[in-house]
Write an enzyme that holds these catalytic residues in place. Sequence first.
Site, PDB file in Angstrom:
ATOM      1  CE  LYS A 105      95.639 152.465  -5.333  1.00  0.00           C
ATOM      2  NZ  LYS A 105      95.278 153.002  -4.011  1.00  0.00           N
ATOM      3  N   GLY A 166      94.625 160.590   2.244  1.00  0.00           N
ATOM      4  CA  GLY A 166      94.144 160.825   3.596  1.00  0.00           C
ATOM      5  C   GLY A 166      93.884 162.270   3.953  1.00  0.00           C
ATOM      6  CB  ALA A 192      94.587 159.588  -2.947  1.00  0.00           C
ATOM      7  N   GLY A 193      92.309 161.514  -1.562  1.00  0.00           N
ATOM      8  CA  GLY A 193      91.981 162.906  -1.326  1.00  0.00           C
ATOM      9  C   GLY A 193      90.515 163.235  -1.204  1.00  0.00           C
ATOM     10  CG  ASN A 214      90.551 152.978   3.450  1.00  0.00           C
ATOM     11  OD1 ASN A 214      91.582 152.365   3.656  1.00  0.00           O
ATOM     12  ND2 ASN A 214      89.534 152.865   4.274  1.00  0.00           N
ATOM     13  CB  THR A 215      90.933 158.311   4.697  1.00  0.00           C
ATOM     14  OG1 THR A 215      92.137 157.566   4.535  1.00  0.00           O
ATOM     15  CG2 THR A 215      91.009 159.101   5.989  1.00  0.00           C
TER      16      THR A 215
END
Length: 263
Positions: A105, A166, A192-193, A214-215
């Site tokens: 990635k 994040g 993301a987001g 992830n976050t």
Amino acid sequence: MTNSHTDKFTIADSKYSSRLLVGTGKYKNSEQTKSAIDKSGAEIVTVAIRRTNLGQKKNEPNLLDIIPPDKYTILPNTAGCYDAASAVRTCQLARELLNGHDLVKLEVLADEKTLFPDITQTLDAAKELIDDNFKVMVYTTDDPIIAKRLEEIGCVAVMPLAAPIGSGLGIQNPYNIRTIVENASVPIIVDAGVGTASDASIAMELGCDGVLMNTAIAEAKNPTLMASAMKKAIQAGREAYLAGRMPKRAYASASSPIDGRFF
């Protein structure tokens, strides 16, 4: 009803049943990491090569003991890289650490404040990695033109952001995401987001092939429970997309027919 065993998607000639991809950062400890990843049902797990021990430090815990490569597809990423050269070197290190593993990635960031991708550096790194026989999944903006360009140079998957890394803001520009999906011939994975399960479901309803997060899981009050919620949201969003939603209307439409009433 769709069946995850038949509704698979393909990345670089490998087929996957789970459309949820997860990361390994920000968890409190290895036990929490393992529990959340197990509950997510993910088959692809991404790891930050510059921040993670995959065996290069012999006397420290090895993340591969928690996410063994015989169970998961390990997706090395270039988090923390701010230029093409460092991103390429990081991927080369990952290939060495993972015995020739070539699926990576790519993310090349513009600055530490926004964590937005530097598109010029990303394009340069992608071309070099593809020439070096890497299979590149690439983090990018939600610009449909850039997404198509990354596909054209040979990236095996394009990963537009929903919102800043994040942030948990969810998909800020669904129209661009839909445009990217409609014009793509490689998998489109929102990256993301995402903040909660409804964000993941919306991404799938837009036609995306998957979501990487992830976050949203790691910073939940109960990461393991959130991982379970995300798994269900991905499945629900995918089924809604395949089912085809009703058209939106600016006026009411009775659910029972008016003609033929008894009284």
